[in-house]
Write an enzyme that holds these catalytic residues in place. Sequence first.
Site, PDB file in Angstrom:
ATOM      1  N   CYS B 138      39.783  39.803  41.218  1.00  0.00           N
ATOM      2  CA  CYS B 138      40.265  39.006  40.096  1.00  0.00           C
ATOM      3  C   CYS B 138      40.940  37.696  40.513  1.00  0.00           C
ATOM      4  O   CYS B 138      40.962  36.741  39.739  1.00  0.00           O
ATOM      5  CB  CYS B 138      41.191  39.835  39.205  1.00  0.00           C
ATOM      6  SG  CYS B 138      42.426  40.791  40.090  1.00  0.00           S
ATOM      7  N   HIS B 263      46.252  35.751  35.890  1.00  0.00           N
ATOM      8  CA  HIS B 263      46.472  35.301  37.266  1.00  0.00           C
ATOM      9  C   HIS B 263      46.537  33.778  37.288  1.00  0.00           C
ATOM     10  O   HIS B 263      45.764  33.108  36.605  1.00  0.00           O
ATOM     11  CB  HIS B 263      45.310  35.724  38.167  1.00  0.00           C
ATOM     12  CG  HIS B 263      45.359  37.157  38.595  1.00  0.00           C
ATOM     13  ND1 HIS B 263      46.400  38.000  38.318  1.00  0.00           N
ATOM     14  CD2 HIS B 263      44.468  37.904  39.307  1.00  0.00           C
ATOM     15  CE1 HIS B 263      46.160  39.191  38.830  1.00  0.00           C
ATOM     16  NE2 HIS B 263      44.987  39.156  39.436  1.00  0.00           N
ATOM     17  N   ASN B 336      43.058  38.098  34.169  1.00  0.00           N
ATOM     18  CA  ASN B 336      42.552  38.931  35.256  1.00  0.00           C
ATOM     19  C   ASN B 336      41.751  40.123  34.770  1.00  0.00           C
ATOM     20  O   ASN B 336      40.943  40.670  35.514  1.00  0.00           O
ATOM     21  CB  ASN B 336      43.713  39.410  36.139  1.00  0.00           C
ATOM     22  CG  ASN B 336      44.840  40.030  35.340  1.00  0.00           C
ATOM     23  OD1 ASN B 336      45.524  39.321  34.597  1.00  0.00           O
ATOM     24  ND2 ASN B 336      45.024  41.321  35.454  1.00  0.00           N
TER      25      ASN B 336
END
Lengths: 357, 357
Positions: B138, B263, B336
């Site tokens: 991810c 993220h 993510n």
Amino acid sequence: MTAPRSSGPALAVVGATGAVGSVLLQILSQRADVWGDIRLIASPRSAGRVLAVRGEETEVIALTEDAFDGFGKGDIVLFLTPAEVSARWAPVVTARGAVVVDQSAAFREDPEVPLVVPEVNGHAVRIRPRGIVAGPDCVTAAMIATLGALHAEYGLADLAVSSYQAASAAGRAGSEALRRQLSLVAGSTLGEQTGDVRRAVGEDTGPFAAPLALNVVPWSGELREGGWSSHELAVRAETRRILGLESLPIAVTCVQVPVVTGHSLTVRARFEREVDAGHAREILEAAPGVVLVDDPEAGEFPTPADAAGTDPAWVGRVRGSLDDSRSLEFFVCADNLRKGAALNATQISELIAGEFA
Amino acid sequence: MTAPRSSGPALAVVGATGAVGSVLLQILSQRADVWGDIRLIASPRSAGRVLAVRGEETEVIALTEDAFDGFGKGDIVLFLTPAEVSARWAPVVTARGAVVVDQSAAFREDPEVPLVVPEVNGHAVRIRPRGIVAGPDCVTAAMIATLGALHAEYGLADLAVSSYQAASAAGRAGSEALRRQLSLVAGSTLGEQTGDVRRAVGEDTGPFAAPLALNVVPWSGELREGGWSSHELAVRAETRRILGLESLPIAVTCVQVPVVTGHSLTVRARFEREVDAGHAREILEAAPGVVLVDDPEAGEFPTPADAAGTDPAWVGRVRGSLDDSRSLEFFVCADNLRKGAALNATQISELIAGEFA
């Protein structure tokens, strides 16, 4: 005010009631006492409050011309104030012959004001044509002792850093905003997939440019040319100045994270000479103001929660580059209120006091 | 199970009840429906649960040999499972002639398994000697579309990235641990200066190597030679593979932050040719799977809270280096669970389904 002490230079702390001020008073109680009188000064709004200094109750007086009565050559006035307050009042102090130690951005770019981190360029404190010495921004302060030690051995050639900045660098307003936001998102029904932090926090993001709870904010300071933030340019300029490397290439992105106290940085440093990670760890271990914590398998790496409330910069995750024998990567944390502000200012003040001892 | 549909390949989702699985079911409802039967599979512990797929109640069946009955050439089985489960069951599926799309690390380094992000190297999906296609980690997924677009124009020469990783990348255990820790620290009397997060959180840090609430954790994965984490080496290897740059120098530090989903990365990219930040912004604006949000004075920059729940990578803070006309710095965020996992796996599956259409 405390009863006059017989020995040692007098110290005045302007901005004694703020977040950094209260840390400074703790630090003064913990370190060897080199001071005569200690005078606490703050805005008229905070004047009259009584704070403990070296175990004695001390009344805070208002910032006026009279506040510096009795201060002269050999005495030190430490400013923990916004830049505009420092800029206004520092000349009042230097006109009396006392030395100013300023923790704001007011004088950091002035070539006649040394910018000092004692572990790296303590010698610079002695040459102060304006009678003023400045301490750096808290992000610069967090990493500079590690860089100084490695530079002395290998010669810095290029730097790329990213910050993970704590809320208390924005003062009490910063930590209070983060706590308020955390309680708002805790009461909301945020799922794993929703982007509803903005809705839960609302418009009142405090001193931050976006909600900070459960978020990271890649912005601090004001906009400068080319999309840079004033904070990023400051970290770059200060790092160059303190290391004495006026043309060092520096890449920097400043990012705020939902941490109350403790700045962190990832650092990639390229050097003029080949580096060995094992030897670099030895250098960092021996460096003043630095603690090496580097055994990740045993859970030993620096975190801001562990650095908060302590004096040194904590460094770990030291790795030699896989691609370039002259590059090193590491992670470093330091307390933004201590090494990033109050401690560094105290260390500078002690160096100056030592000149007159 | 749903009634059989007449057209389109069959799709099975193994690991349908996890954090990524539930996002995947949402995504299937939102996208053009190219599928015939959709079968949900999970561990025996989760079998029997009923989940909505395309608005129809669908019972989750247990992962056994029989679970793949009826699957053959032209059908697709999507694994959202730990690497050891994928490694064990993927060969069972390929033996039947169906294609495996795996979101785990099990096959990401296998040269006979293409590692695919459709916006960057979608063509690679067609050459799959083992009948398996893998999606990346991810963190890699969050930045690779921006890098792919810039590389096509300027030629990537060097990369330095630092991650700001969300807790849900560790599954439900990750987001639950963060929420539990946040409620513990909220109830404690943490001041601005104390490092008491560890005391408030205690030993139960969940899937993280240290407390994550009000903290950042510069560690994820297992220890590898030279102090590197397996996660950092994975991001490095995957980025090289997807971009087809097997010897690209990459500096990377992986850091977990107290964010539930989304993220973020800071990126410094050096190119073979000179870059112009304005032109780079145009390239990013036009890049598939990328949204440019870059007006910091107006508060427009990407944050993970805004990226969560959305499909694209959000990029901003695009700046030309002040020292090097071939370098660019930027900040990028992506969900993510979506682009980092469920969405990318869906896009790969749709590409493969298209071959048989």
